[in-house]
Motif scaffolding. Structure first.
Motif, PDB file in Angstrom:
ATOM      1  N   TRP A 166      -4.595  -7.624  12.020  1.00  0.00           N
ATOM      2  CA  TRP A 166      -3.599  -6.642  12.475  1.00  0.00           C
ATOM      3  C   TRP A 166      -2.347  -7.410  12.892  1.00  0.00           C
ATOM      4  O   TRP A 166      -2.365  -8.157  13.871  1.00  0.00           O
ATOM      5  N   VAL A 167      -1.251  -7.243  12.141  1.00  0.00           N
ATOM      6  CA  VAL A 167      -0.087  -8.117  12.316  1.00  0.00           C
ATOM      7  C   VAL A 167       1.231  -7.354  12.170  1.00  0.00           C
ATOM      8  O   VAL A 167       1.280  -6.221  11.693  1.00  0.00           O
ATOM      9  N   ASP A 168       2.302  -8.016  12.586  1.00  0.00           N
ATOM     10  CA  ASP A 168       3.687  -7.701  12.218  1.00  0.00           C
ATOM     11  C   ASP A 168       4.111  -6.299  12.636  1.00  0.00           C
ATOM     12  O   ASP A 168       4.341  -5.401  11.823  1.00  0.00           O
ATOM     13  N   CYS A 178       9.711   7.574  18.679  1.00  0.00           N
ATOM     14  CA  CYS A 178       9.724   6.152  18.362  1.00  0.00           C
ATOM     15  C   CYS A 178       8.448   5.836  17.584  1.00  0.00           C
ATOM     16  O   CYS A 178       7.367   6.315  17.934  1.00  0.00           O
ATOM     17  N   TYR A 179       8.586   5.024  16.554  1.00  0.00           N
ATOM     18  CA  TYR A 179       7.487   4.719  15.650  1.00  0.00           C
ATOM     19  C   TYR A 179       7.229   3.217  15.658  1.00  0.00           C
ATOM     20  O   TYR A 179       8.165   2.416  15.730  1.00  0.00           O
ATOM     21  N   LEU A 180       5.960   2.861  15.566  1.00  0.00           N
ATOM     22  CA  LEU A 180       5.562   1.465  15.466  1.00  0.00           C
ATOM     23  C   LEU A 180       4.818   1.288  14.152  1.00  0.00           C
ATOM     24  O   LEU A 180       3.767   1.901  13.937  1.00  0.00           O
ATOM     25  N   PHE A 181       5.394   0.485  13.262  1.00  0.00           N
ATOM     26  CA  PHE A 181       4.765   0.151  11.986  1.00  0.00           C
ATOM     27  C   PHE A 181       4.023  -1.173  12.142  1.00  0.00           C
ATOM     28  O   PHE A 181       4.479  -2.069  12.856  1.00  0.00           O
ATOM     29  N   SER A 182       2.911  -1.308  11.442  1.00  0.00           N
ATOM     30  CA  SER A 182       2.144  -2.560  11.474  1.00  0.00           C
ATOM     31  C   SER A 182       1.356  -2.694  10.179  1.00  0.00           C
ATOM     32  O   SER A 182       1.213  -1.731   9.416  1.00  0.00           O
ATOM     33  N   SER A 183       0.838  -3.884   9.938  1.00  0.00           N
ATOM     34  CA  SER A 183       0.131  -4.190   8.687  1.00  0.00           C
ATOM     35  C   SER A 183      -1.237  -4.768   8.990  1.00  0.00           C
ATOM     36  O   SER A 183      -1.530  -5.159  10.129  1.00  0.00           O
ATOM     37  N   ASP A 184      -2.077  -4.867   7.931  1.00  0.00           N
ATOM     38  CA  ASP A 184      -3.426  -5.394   8.150  1.00  0.00           C
ATOM     39  C   ASP A 184      -3.845  -6.473   7.149  1.00  0.00           C
ATOM     40  O   ASP A 184      -5.021  -6.848   7.101  1.00  0.00           O
ATOM     41  N   ASP A 185      -2.922  -6.980   6.350  1.00  0.00           N
ATOM     42  CA  ASP A 185      -3.267  -7.994   5.336  1.00  0.00           C
ATOM     43  C   ASP A 185      -4.400  -7.517   4.430  1.00  0.00           C
ATOM     44  O   ASP A 185      -5.142  -8.327   3.869  1.00  0.00           O
ATOM     45  N   ASN A 186      -4.516  -6.197   4.306  1.00  0.00           N
ATOM     46  CA  ASN A 186      -5.591  -5.634   3.483  1.00  0.00           C
ATOM     47  C   ASN A 186      -5.101  -4.396   2.720  1.00  0.00           C
ATOM     48  O   ASN A 186      -5.879  -3.491   2.433  1.00  0.00           O
ATOM     49  N   ALA A 214      -5.827  -1.042  -4.602  1.00  0.00           N
ATOM     50  CA  ALA A 214      -6.148  -1.691  -5.879  1.00  0.00           C
ATOM     51  C   ALA A 214      -5.812  -3.170  -5.843  1.00  0.00           C
ATOM     52  O   ALA A 214      -6.511  -4.001  -6.423  1.00  0.00           O
ATOM     53  N   ASP A 215      -4.720  -3.509  -5.145  1.00  0.00           N
ATOM     54  CA  ASP A 215      -4.326  -4.907  -4.982  1.00  0.00           C
ATOM     55  C   ASP A 215      -3.777  -5.054  -3.575  1.00  0.00           C
ATOM     56  O   ASP A 215      -2.636  -4.689  -3.300  1.00  0.00           O
ATOM     57  N   ILE A 216      -4.592  -5.569  -2.664  1.00  0.00           N
ATOM     58  CA  ILE A 216      -4.192  -5.643  -1.263  1.00  0.00           C
ATOM     59  C   ILE A 216      -2.958  -6.504  -1.059  1.00  0.00           C
ATOM     60  O   ILE A 216      -2.244  -6.357  -0.059  1.00  0.00           O
ATOM     61  N   TYR A 217      -2.656  -7.390  -2.004  1.00  0.00           N
ATOM     62  CA  TYR A 217      -1.497  -8.276  -1.860  1.00  0.00           C
ATOM     63  C   TYR A 217      -0.179  -7.576  -2.175  1.00  0.00           C
ATOM     64  O   TYR A 217       0.884  -8.134  -1.920  1.00  0.00           O
ATOM     65  N   ASP A 218      -0.229  -6.375  -2.725  1.00  0.00           N
ATOM     66  CA  ASP A 218       0.997  -5.646  -3.043  1.00  0.00           C
ATOM     67  C   ASP A 218       1.619  -4.975  -1.825  1.00  0.00           C
ATOM     68  O   ASP A 218       2.821  -4.682  -1.813  1.00  0.00           O
ATOM     69  N   VAL A 219       0.831  -4.659  -0.820  1.00  0.00           N
ATOM     70  CA  VAL A 219       1.327  -4.132   0.463  1.00  0.00           C
ATOM     71  C   VAL A 219       0.662  -4.987   1.529  1.00  0.00           C
ATOM     72  O   VAL A 219      -0.368  -4.622   2.090  1.00  0.00           O
ATOM     73  N   TYR A 220       1.258  -6.145   1.797  1.00  0.00           N
ATOM     74  CA  TYR A 220       0.524  -7.168   2.542  1.00  0.00           C
ATOM     75  C   TYR A 220       0.901  -7.214   4.025  1.00  0.00           C
ATOM     76  O   TYR A 220       0.082  -6.960   4.890  1.00  0.00           O
ATOM     77  N   GLU A 221       2.168  -7.530   4.339  1.00  0.00           N
ATOM     78  CA  GLU A 221       2.546  -7.696   5.743  1.00  0.00           C
ATOM     79  C   GLU A 221       4.070  -7.735   5.874  1.00  0.00           C
ATOM     80  O   GLU A 221       4.802  -7.443   4.936  1.00  0.00           O
TER      81      GLU A 221
END
Length: 337
Positions: A166-168, A178-186, A214-221
């Protein structure tokens, strides 16, 4: 005379409209020039391997940069300022573990001014999504101790994160929320929210805002979300390309909770990647990675001008082979051409 007055009224009306509603049109493809390395770790007792994840604002002629420092043993935060990029690498580092932010895992900062509180907010990751505040940007010693946005990792993230992290974290506000966006490297980009009047408390209602399973690296972080004016928003997300190098994809939306429509979002037509970045001389990096637009409007709306983008990013020597935390990341500047 009547015709002249009508024509004059039309011209004036058009002028007022263009002032109230700034130009928000975007190209469907991008080209960039890159600087050489502008900011590198100091040769000091900290023994830092890389400087990463910059957040940058321009206030009264001074650039303020917050960034992660990285080495094999972990991450921390650093602050520096300068008035000219030619002097950026000689700017003193102020290590924020000397402040109430404290020691331990701190990374991926975002800086903005929350006008209702008359406070600067520094948002970062510490295993949770955290923030510190400061009333005086010029006093790096005055940052408050970390406060977490969440009691624990939101359930929807725990259900989808897999073997990721859970990052970034990234905060942006409109008039009501107010919105908080975050990523999961997945392969998932998440969006949490709270009422504008309640910020920074009450963050919740976490949902998946964008995904590619389908490709976790396409929406990474490393997402950035910006307001362009006239109810238009720009989303950038870092991906890992087929060549193993980092690059940015982009989308647009007319609201922060709506559907994101692809803009320049492929390897062939990226927002920023090695194939649309020109270097003066030898390219010092093939990865265009975690960074931020230079903002001159520094409030919680994350509003930027579309006239010409400048993006401070992290890059790395293509020959580097160290473990990820020990890679020699450096900072450079993209200028849209």
């Amino acid at each position: 005379m009547l015709i002249f007055l009508l024509l004059l009224a039309t011209i004036c009306s058009a002028t007022v409209s263009s002032t109230i509603f700034p130009r928000t049109s975007l190209p469907t493809s991008f080209e960039w020039d890159s600087s050489a390395i502008l900011i590198a770790p100091k040769n000091d007792s900290r023994d830092i391997a890389g400087i990463k994840d910059p957040s940058i604002i321009l206030v009264d002629g001074t650039y303020h940069v917050f960034a992660s420092t990285a080495k094999e043993s972990g991450y921390s935060l650093v602050y520096l300022n300068f008035t000219d990029f030619d002097d950026a690498n000689s700017a003193p580092f102020y290590y924020l573990d000397q402040t109430a932010i404290g020691t331990g895992y701190r990374a991926a900062p975002q800086i903005f001014y929350f006008e209702p509180h008359n406070l600067w907010y520094l948002v970062y990751q510490n295993g949770n999504a955290a923030y510190s505040t400061n009333s005086d940007l010029s006093d790096p010693a005055a940052w408050s101790a970390p406060t977490n946005f969440f009691a624990s990792q939101p359930e929807i993230i725990a259900e989808n994160i897999g073997s990721g992290y859970w990052v970034d974290m990234w905060v942006i506000c409109d008039a009501s929320s107010c919105y908080l966006f975050s990523s999961d490297d997945n392969g998932h980009l998440y969006r949490s929210e709270t009422a504008f009047a309640d910020f920074p408390s009450g963050m919740g209602n976490t949902v998946i805002a964008l995904s590619d399973e389908a490709d976790i690296y396409d929406v990474y972080e490393a997402s950035n979300v910006y307001h362009l004016g006239d109810h238009q928003y720009l989303l950038l997300v870092e991906a890992i390309g087929s060549d193993g190098n980092r690059y940015f994809r982009s989308w647009t939306s007319n609201n922060l909770t709506g559907t994101w429509t692809g803009l320049a979002d492929t390897e062939a037509n990226p927002f920023a990647r090695s194939n649309n970045v020109q270097f003066n001389g030898t390219a010092w990096t093939k990865s265009i990675s975690h960074g931020e637009m230079i903002r001159t409007q520094v409030d919680q709306t994350m509003t930027i001008s579309t006239s010409q983008f400048r993006y401070l990013y992290q890059g790395v020597d293509p020959a580097a082979s160290e473990d990820y935390n020990a890679l020699p990341w450096r900072l450079g500047l993209l200028t849209q051409t």
